[in-house]
Design an enzyme around this catalytic site. Structure first.
Site, PDB file in Angstrom:
ATOM      1  N   ARG A 187      44.075  32.438  28.786  1.00  0.00           N
ATOM      2  CA  ARG A 187      42.904  31.702  28.249  1.00  0.00           C
ATOM      3  C   ARG A 187      42.106  31.287  28.974  1.00  0.00           C
ATOM      4  O   ARG A 187      40.589  31.436  27.888  1.00  0.00           O
ATOM      5  CB  ARG A 187      43.102  30.296  28.359  1.00  0.00           C
ATOM      6  CG  ARG A 187      43.258  29.695  29.697  1.00  0.00           C
ATOM      7  CD  ARG A 187      44.270  28.236  30.139  1.00  0.00           C
ATOM      8  NE  ARG A 187      45.432  28.875  29.672  1.00  0.00           N
ATOM      9  CZ  ARG A 187      46.955  29.632  29.102  1.00  0.00           C
ATOM     10  NH1 ARG A 187      46.581  27.669  27.927  1.00  0.00           N
ATOM     11  NH2 ARG A 187      47.690  29.053  28.763  1.00  0.00           N
ATOM     12  N   THR A 188      41.447  32.301  30.368  1.00  0.00           N
ATOM     13  CA  THR A 188      40.031  32.698  30.179  1.00  0.00           C
ATOM     14  C   THR A 188      39.434  33.352  30.484  1.00  0.00           C
ATOM     15  O   THR A 188      38.719  33.851  28.813  1.00  0.00           O
ATOM     16  CB  THR A 188      39.791  32.051  32.306  1.00  0.00           C
ATOM     17  OG1 THR A 188      40.654  30.667  32.083  1.00  0.00           O
ATOM     18  CG2 THR A 188      38.004  32.411  32.592  1.00  0.00           C
ATOM     19  N   LYS A 205      45.433  52.839  42.649  1.00  0.00           N
ATOM     20  CA  LYS A 205      45.246  53.462  43.723  1.00  0.00           C
ATOM     21  C   LYS A 205      44.497  53.686  44.640  1.00  0.00           C
ATOM     22  O   LYS A 205      43.715  54.096  45.814  1.00  0.00           O
ATOM     23  CB  LYS A 205      43.933  54.078  42.201  1.00  0.00           C
ATOM     24  CG  LYS A 205      44.638  54.887  41.284  1.00  0.00           C
ATOM     25  CD  LYS A 205      43.775  56.251  40.860  1.00  0.00           C
ATOM     26  CE  LYS A 205      44.290  56.350  39.532  1.00  0.00           C
ATOM     27  NZ  LYS A 205      43.859  56.823  38.189  1.00  0.00           N
ATOM     28  N   HIS A 218      36.099  27.789  40.873  1.00  0.00           N
ATOM     29  CA  HIS A 218      36.261  28.334  39.202  1.00  0.00           C
ATOM     30  C   HIS A 218      34.788  28.282  38.488  1.00  0.00           C
ATOM     31  O   HIS A 218      35.289  27.128  37.121  1.00  0.00           O
ATOM     32  CB  HIS A 218      37.377  28.049  38.592  1.00  0.00           C
ATOM     33  CG  HIS A 218      38.007  28.399  37.729  1.00  0.00           C
ATOM     34  ND1 HIS A 218      37.812  29.284  36.470  1.00  0.00           N
ATOM     35  CD2 HIS A 218      39.273  28.749  37.128  1.00  0.00           C
ATOM     36  CE1 HIS A 218      37.887  29.603  35.488  1.00  0.00           C
ATOM     37  NE2 HIS A 218      38.896  29.046  35.821  1.00  0.00           N
ATOM     38  N   ARG A 235      38.124  38.079  37.927  1.00  0.00           N
ATOM     39  CA  ARG A 235      38.747  36.870  38.539  1.00  0.00           C
ATOM     40  C   ARG A 235      40.012  37.968  39.465  1.00  0.00           C
ATOM     41  O   ARG A 235      40.148  38.971  38.998  1.00  0.00           O
ATOM     42  CB  ARG A 235      39.958  36.809  37.742  1.00  0.00           C
ATOM     43  CG  ARG A 235      40.756  36.060  37.901  1.00  0.00           C
ATOM     44  CD  ARG A 235      41.859  35.205  36.743  1.00  0.00           C
ATOM     45  NE  ARG A 235      40.849  34.216  36.890  1.00  0.00           N
ATOM     46  CZ  ARG A 235      41.939  32.558  35.911  1.00  0.00           C
ATOM     47  NH1 ARG A 235      42.980  33.018  35.833  1.00  0.00           N
ATOM     48  NH2 ARG A 235      41.208  31.936  35.403  1.00  0.00           N
TER      49      ARG A 235
END
Ligand code: NCD
Length: 303
Positions: A51-52, A80, A129, A101
């Site tokens: 959703r975000t 990597k 958040h 995020r």
């Protein structure tokens, strides 16, 4: 250049402006449909989210811009061994703004310090958040008409829930807010937040029973138990269904109490509550798009 790491990065006055803009976008979407033409948003998601990430992407598309990015660490160069600092320097050459995020607290801040483009913290571990908080505040302001003078119950995983931490921080600046923290003993709000509330002399109480406090609440912010942040499965299983909001419990609440939830919901709100006019969690998702549109415009200095 401005970034967004915490909801407190904007003053209360700046937030008012941002929310006014979000409401204008809500009412006049056509006015904003091409304003980001030629601009690119990079979504750098090192932790799963639908959703975000999709909310950010649809916000940019609604503004006429484009999106690039990755949705899990394994499909990025992090697999990597590339550092976040290097990744953002590279992304700065590709995009005009970045939403990041990361499972590690503070990673978006490290990125912001090396970035040539605005970075938005889209959730860092159990920490903050901010764009969910902007969503929550816009929802409350739009549906209640104010951001002061209310009692809010925050219920569920108050220990690991970063949306809870960000929201308490943000609400601590408004007048006459009483906090009621409803959680099992093991999932109480972290000490640093309690210390902040004490320091500011704000009203709060910690309780275990949701039923007992239900009649006092103007807002109820439900949260999921954060499975991915638990150290052992047994504790999660024991605590996951500690609170379940049902129709019967809603009868104890004020007729105009709003129920918010950052989503995803697991079991903590029974689906029978969805049709209650006080259930605001799907409206909240829609406000999340408007506020992210307003944020992108503000950070790109297009508004
Ligand atoms: C929240 C999160 O990621 O912290 N979700 C979201 O962004 N809407 C809440 C959660 O995952 O429980």
């Amino acid at each position: 250049m401005r970034h967004l790491m915490s909801p407190l990065d904007f003053s209360a006055e700046e937030l008012e402006k941002l929310f006014d803009l979000a409401n204008d976008i809500e009412n006049n979407p056509a006015k904003y449909a091409h304003i980001c033409a030629g601009k690119k948003l990079a979504t750098c998601f090192y932790e799963p989210s639908t959703r975000t990430r999709l909310s950010f992407e649809s916000a940019m598309l609604n503004l006429g811009g484009n999106v690039i990015g990755f949705s899990d660490a394994n499909s990025s160069s992090a697999s990597k061994g590339e550092s976040v600092s290097d990744t953002i320097r590279v992304i700065s050459c590709f995009a005009d703004i970045c939403a990041m995020r990361h499972p590690k607290e503070g990673a978006p801040m490290v990125a912001a310090s090396k970035s040539k483009i605005p970075v938005i913290n889209a959730g860092d571990g159990g920490h903050q958040h901010p764009t969910q908080t902007l969503t929550d505040l816009l929802t409350i302001r739009s549906l209640k008409g104010r951001l002061n003078h209310f009692t809010i119950g925050l219920c569920g995983d108050l220990k690991f829930g970063r949306t809870v931490h960000s929201l308490i921080n943000a609400l601590s600046r408004y007048e006459d807010i009483s906090f009621i923290f409803i959680s099992p003993e093991e999932l109480r709000v972290p000490d640093y937040i309690i210390d902040m509330l004490k320091e500011k002399n704000l009203s709060y109480k910690e309780v275990i029973s949701l039923d007992d406090v239900m009649p006092e609440l103007d807002l109820l912010y439900m949260t999921r138990v954060q499975k991915e942040r638990f150290f052992n499965e047994e504790d999660y299983i024991r605590l996951k269904d500690f609170y379940i909001l049902t129709k019967a419990k809603m009868e104890l609440a004020k007729p105009d109490m709003l129920v918010l939830h950052p989503l995803p919901r697991v079991n903590e709100i029974s689906v029978e509550v969805d049709d209650d006019p006080r259930a605001a969690y799907f409206k909240q998702v829609q406000y999340g798009v408007y506020v992210r549109m307003a944020l992108i415009l503000t950070l790109l200095e297009l508004a």
